[in-house]
Write a protein that holds these residues in place. Structure first.
Motif, PDB file in Angstrom:
ATOM      1  N   THR A  16       0.823  -1.219   0.000  1.00 33.55           N
ATOM      2  CA  THR A  16       0.000   0.000   0.000  1.00 33.55           C
ATOM      3  C   THR A  16       0.851   1.261   0.000  1.00 33.55           C
ATOM      4  N   GLU A  17       2.162   1.109  -0.105  1.00 32.14           N
ATOM      5  CA  GLU A  17       3.050   2.258   0.057  1.00 32.14           C
ATOM      6  C   GLU A  17       3.698   2.696  -1.265  1.00 32.14           C
ATOM      7  N   ASN A  56       2.043   0.720  -4.090  1.00 30.58           N
ATOM      8  CA  ASN A  56       0.630   0.697  -3.685  1.00 30.58           C
ATOM      9  C   ASN A  56      -0.216  -0.013  -4.743  1.00 30.58           C
TER      10      ASN A  56
HETATM   11  C1  LIG Z   1      -3.126   3.553  -2.400  1.00 33.50           C
HETATM   12  O1  LIG Z   1      -4.091   3.439  -3.417  1.00 33.50           O
HETATM   13  C2  LIG Z   1      -5.420   3.553  -2.943  1.00 33.50           C
HETATM   14  C3  LIG Z   1      -6.344   3.211  -4.092  1.00 33.50           C
HETATM   15  O2  LIG Z   1      -5.962   3.871  -5.268  1.00 33.50           O
HETATM   16  C4  LIG Z   1      -5.633   4.929  -2.369  1.00 33.50           C
HETATM   17  O3  LIG Z   1      -6.955   5.056  -1.870  1.00 33.50           O
HETATM   18  C5  LIG Z   1      -4.649   5.143  -1.236  1.00 33.50           C
HETATM   19  O4  LIG Z   1      -4.750   6.447  -0.728  1.00 33.50           O
HETATM   20  C6  LIG Z   1      -3.224   4.891  -1.695  1.00 33.50           C
HETATM   21  N1  LIG Z   1      -2.340   4.889  -0.540  1.00 33.50           N
HETATM   22  C7  LIG Z   1      -1.161   5.508  -0.535  1.00 33.50           C
HETATM   23  C8  LIG Z   1      -0.385   5.403   0.732  1.00 33.50           C
HETATM   24  O5  LIG Z   1      -0.721   6.105  -1.506  1.00 33.50           O
END
Ligand SMILES: *[C@@H]1O[C@H](CO)[C@@H](O)[C@H](O)[C@H]1NC(C)=O
Ligand SMILES: *[C@@H]1O[C@H](CO)[C@@H](O)[C@H](O)[C@H]1NC(C)=O
Length: 190
Positions: A124-125, A129
């Motif tokens: 998720t990083e 992500n």
């Molecule tokens: C990762 O991707 C999700 C879905 O696109 C988004 O909602 C989220 O904010 C993102 N997280 C980071 C840490 O960039």
């Protein structure tokens, strides 16, 4: 008879040409890797801590089944757990979350505690992500370093291959909660 065939054949020819031009009829074709944007393969090292929380108010790993004889096995042979374990940058659970380990570990050895690990690291990083790495390996949890193959991936990890090394950072014998340090070495393109 012959006349009918002569009249119909141009129509049949056009009809069959239309069918073979339909992309849904392709089964296989050879592609240049560049057509998928694949250029230089790169090697990435990931480092994180895996939190397997079995006994707590909100466990992240649950025993989902076991064999009738599992209770008589010193190695829990036949027991199966489902995990959704957080992955963090530091050993502390409240440090930055980088993803989760989602999948199954199952006791597959009768001579030591050796788990069959079938899981995805769902990151998720940052640029990772939404990308995943798939692990299929053997985890003898009391060995200092356990190595498990990466069998594939998605997103930036398409065409991934490599290995993950796990070493226990913390283990509570009473609760069996564990914090495991992971070093992952993976070849991929994106
Ligand atoms: C990762 O991707 C999700 C879905 O696109 C988004 O909602 C989220 O904010 C993102 N997280 C980071 C840490 O960039
Ligand atoms: C195994 O042991 C657990 C806990 O001691 C108990 O809850 C469970 O019923 C036992 N299972 C079998 C199949 O004997």
């Amino acid at each position: 008879m012959a006349k009918t065939f002569f009249v119909l054949s141009p129509f049949l020819l056009i009809f069959s040409t239309l069918i073979s031009a339909n992309p849904s009829q392709y089964f296989s074709e050879t592609l240049a890797p560049s057509s998928l944007g694949l250029k230089q393969e790169k090697l990435t090292h990931l480092h994180f801590y895996f939190h397997d929380i079995v006994k707590a108010k909100h466990p992240t790993a649950l025993k989902v089944t076991q064999a009738a004889t599992t209770n008589m096995s010193a190695t829990y042979f036949g027991a199966v757990w489902m995990m959704d374990d957080p992955l963090t940058v530091e050993p502390e659970l409240d440090s930055k979350l980088v993803g989760r380990a989602q999948g199954i570990y199952a006791s597959a050895s009768q001579s030591e505690i050796g788990f069959l690990m079938v899981l995805n690291f769902a990151f998720t990083e940052g640029k990772f992500n939404g990308s995943t790495l798939s692990i299929l390996g053997r985890n003898a949890i009391f060995s200092t370093v356990r190595e498990m193959p990466i069998v594939g991936g998605s997103g930036v990890f398409r065409f991934a291959r490599g290995y993950a090394q796990a070493s226990t950072h913390f283990f509570d014998v009473k609760t069996t909660n564990a914090i495991v340090e992971y070093n992952v070495y993976v070849f991929h393109y994106y």
